[in-house]
Design a protein around this motif. Structure first.
Motif, short mmCIF file in Angstrom:
data_model
loop_
_atom_site.label_atom_id
_atom_site.label_comp_id
_atom_site.label_asym_id
_atom_site.label_seq_id
_atom_site.Cartn_x
_atom_site.Cartn_y
_atom_site.Cartn_z
N PHE A 431 0.88 -1.16 0.00
CA PHE A 431 0.00 0.00 0.00
C PHE A 431 0.92 1.22 0.00
O PHE A 431 1.62 1.48 0.98
CB PHE A 431 -0.93 -0.03 1.21
CG PHE A 431 -1.65 -1.36 1.33
CD1 PHE A 431 -2.57 -1.75 0.38
CD2 PHE A 431 -1.35 -2.23 2.37
CE1 PHE A 431 -3.21 -2.98 0.47
CE2 PHE A 431 -1.98 -3.46 2.47
CZ PHE A 431 -2.91 -3.84 1.52
N MET A 432 0.95 1.91 -1.11
CA MET A 432 1.93 2.97 -1.35
C MET A 432 1.31 4.33 -1.08
O MET A 432 0.39 4.75 -1.79
CB MET A 432 2.43 2.90 -2.80
CG MET A 432 3.40 3.98 -3.17
SD MET A 432 4.13 3.68 -4.81
CE MET A 432 2.65 3.46 -5.80
N LYS A 433 1.80 5.02 -0.05
CA LYS A 433 1.29 6.34 0.30
C LYS A 433 2.17 7.42 -0.33
O LYS A 433 3.38 7.49 -0.07
CB LYS A 433 1.24 6.54 1.81
CG LYS A 433 0.60 7.86 2.22
CD LYS A 433 0.38 7.94 3.72
CE LYS A 433 -0.36 9.21 4.10
NZ LYS A 433 -0.64 9.28 5.55
N LEU A 434 1.54 8.27 -1.16
CA LEU A 434 2.26 9.35 -1.81
C LEU A 434 2.28 10.54 -0.85
O LEU A 434 1.22 11.03 -0.44
CB LEU A 434 1.58 9.71 -3.13
CG LEU A 434 1.45 8.53 -4.11
CD1 LEU A 434 0.71 8.94 -5.37
CD2 LEU A 434 2.82 7.95 -4.44
N PRO A 435 3.45 11.04 -0.47
CA PRO A 435 3.55 11.94 0.69
C PRO A 435 2.93 13.32 0.51
O PRO A 435 2.43 13.89 1.48
CB PRO A 435 5.07 12.05 0.91
CG PRO A 435 5.68 11.70 -0.40
CD PRO A 435 4.78 10.68 -1.01
N SER A 436 2.95 13.88 -0.67
CA SER A 436 2.39 15.23 -0.85
C SER A 436 0.88 15.21 -0.90
O SER A 436 0.20 16.07 -0.31
CB SER A 436 2.95 15.87 -2.13
OG SER A 436 4.34 16.08 -2.01
N SER A 437 0.31 14.24 -1.60
CA SER A 437 -1.15 14.18 -1.78
C SER A 437 -1.85 13.38 -0.70
O SER A 437 -3.06 13.51 -0.51
CB SER A 437 -1.46 13.55 -3.13
OG SER A 437 -0.98 12.21 -3.18
#
Length: 490
Positions: A431-437
């Motif tokens: 589960f890949m969390k994109l840090p800016s969005s």
């Protein structure tokens, strides 16, 4: 759904026209540059995603990600940016690759569901016609079986043509894409509810054009109201049994299994299901109907059923399992989470494959592969068995339907499955969390590929039984009726 393919130009132009009409409340500027998120997504996909190039070339994916980076660098609303992302994830044509609201947290959910913007009914699509299955409106204006032709003047058929381009599905399994754009009440976050506001911004009230041309002005729902009105979600926890068994007076046992996702459950499903199957012979059952409609998959629960239907070993799959990496690069690890640390470093379980460049052949201890077939167990049931299937069957339930079709151990009745005979991606996930969005994207890690060429298609049922508007209006279960007659007629 070939007519949807022929209308690809309409899908694109229709979506652009709808988004152009987005009111100011839904287009609040987000000036922050999110293109760094796209760089992380690009590296993760190119390094880890085993099905990235199953239906696209590297050049096509590069162009799409470049366009996404440009869109996420340009000021725009969260919904504008989420729409651009959804187009790219959908273009992978993988049923397990998508931005998931389940892992994104409150910040993402609150931005996906702005205020009162959800249609006040549940519905399905029948031959691209929106048909109401349950009325949740304050006006009680949409009785079961109502046909909805347009929303705020936009034909629902045009809305569907735009929405399916945003849906996750494997290859050309368009029936799965259509199914995802229904509201059936079996998901905490309905895919349609997320995506309709991206192409047709609604707020507070909307104008609905019904089948005979009459127009209804009705209040819309909030997410909380949608969830409160829905039946109990198929998200079992604790030791609750999520399935039901009915022993009919006609001698048919009907096993309803709306979900196989039992990862967080302590229910001893294997023992319970084994006992149910063993009891069929002792109870003198005339037949068994296994209802998998609405069941995307989860655990391989179908294996227990198959062990009681066969008198010989069944090869688990004609597919082979591959991954794209042996160890996750350090730069990506802060953005990934999962339930099994093994996924970060496969070690000797991943071996380079001489016949498939750029892939590792995966073999895990205890894996269920061609070397460990499904073996007969328990009390064999020799009566008739029917499996009710539909386009939601796209992961473990797709594999089960494929085995049933190949072996003939049961009869498939219903509509075509989801999934794809060319293989699917899944089995293990990051589960890949994109840090800016803050958006979280599901990233499947294992790809199955068939040993021999297969069509870009789902599994067709042995007996095709679509529903009709009259079935919906009267509450008739056409698939169950046909399954019952099939067993009783011997």
């Amino acid at each position: 759904m070939s007519s949807l393919n022929r209308r690809r130009l309409l899908q694109l132009s229709g979506s652009l026209a709808l988004v152009a009409g987005t009111p100011a409340f839904a287009r609040q500027d987000a000036s922050q540059d999110w293109s760094g998120d796209v760089a992380i997504l690009r590296q993760a996909w190119e390094t880890l995603h085993p099905g990235l190039y199953r239906y696209s070339t590297p050049e096509q994916m590069t162009e799409r990600l470049d366009d996404l980076a440009a869109a996420w660098r340009t000021p725009g609303s969260f919904r504008d940016r989420f729409l651009a992302l959804s187009r790219v994830t959908a273009s992978v044509r993988c049923g397990h690759t998508y931005p998931s609201p389940y892992n994104g947290g409150d910040s993402v959910v609150s931005r996906l569901y702005p205020d009162r913007a959800l249609v006040p009914f549940r519905f399905i699509w029948l031959d691209r016609v929106m048909v109401v299955t349950h009325d949740d409106s304050a006006e009680r204006a949409f009785p079961r079986g109502t046909v909805v032709r347009a929303i705020d003047g936009v034909p629902t058929e045009q809305l569907l043509a735009s929405l399916v381009t945003l849906a996750r599905a494997d290859g050309s399994s368009d029936a799965k894409r259509v199914s995802l754009m229904e509201v059936r009440g079996d998901d905490r976050y309905e895919t349609f509810d997320i995506h309709l506001p991206l192409i047709l911004p609604l707020r507070d009230r909307a104008r609905f054009t019904l089948g005979e041309g009459q127009t209804i002005d009705a209040a819309l729902l909030t997410l909380a109201e949608r969830q409160a009105n829905a039946p109990a979600a198929v998200q079992p926890s604790g030791d609750t049994n999520p399935w039901t068994l009915e022993k009919g007076d006609d001698g048919i046992h009907r096993l309803t299994m709306p979900g196989w996702a039992l990862y967080n459950s302590t229910f001893d499903w294997a023992s319970w299901l084994g006992a149910v199957m063993d009891d069929l012979t002792g109870d003198g059952a005339r037949g068994l109907i296994v209802d998998l409609r609405g069941n995307e998959g989860g655990n391989d629960c179908g294996d227990v059923i198959l062990t009681r239907l066969t008198d010989r070993d069944i090869p688990r799959s004609r597919n082979q399992r591959f991954i794209r990496y042996r160890s996750v690069p350090e730069a990506l690890r802060p953005h990934l989470s999962t339930w099994d640390r093994t996924f970060y470093d496969w070690g000797e379980m991943a071996q380079p494959d001489p016949e498939r460049a750029g892939f590792y052949r995966l073999t895990r201890p205890g894996d269920t592969d061609e070397a460990a077939p499904i073996r007969p167990a328990g009390q064999r049931f020799a009566g008739k068995v029917v499996v009710l299937c539909d386009s939601s069957n796209s992961s473990a339930t797709f594999g089960f339907a494929e085995t049933v079709k190949d072996t003939g151990l049961a009869t498939l009745i219903g509509t075509p499955t989801g999934g794809n005979r060319r293989g699917i991606n899944g089995g293990a996930f990051f589960f890949m969390k994109l840090p800016s969005s803050d958006v979280v994207i599901d990233l499947p890690l294992i790809a199955s590929f068939p040993r021999t060429p297969q069509p870009d298609a789902a599994i067709e049922p042995d007996i095709l039984v679509p529903s009709t508007i009259e079935d919906i209006r009267t509450g008739r279960d056409a698939q169950m009726d046909v399954a019952t007659r099939h067993i009783l007629q011997g």
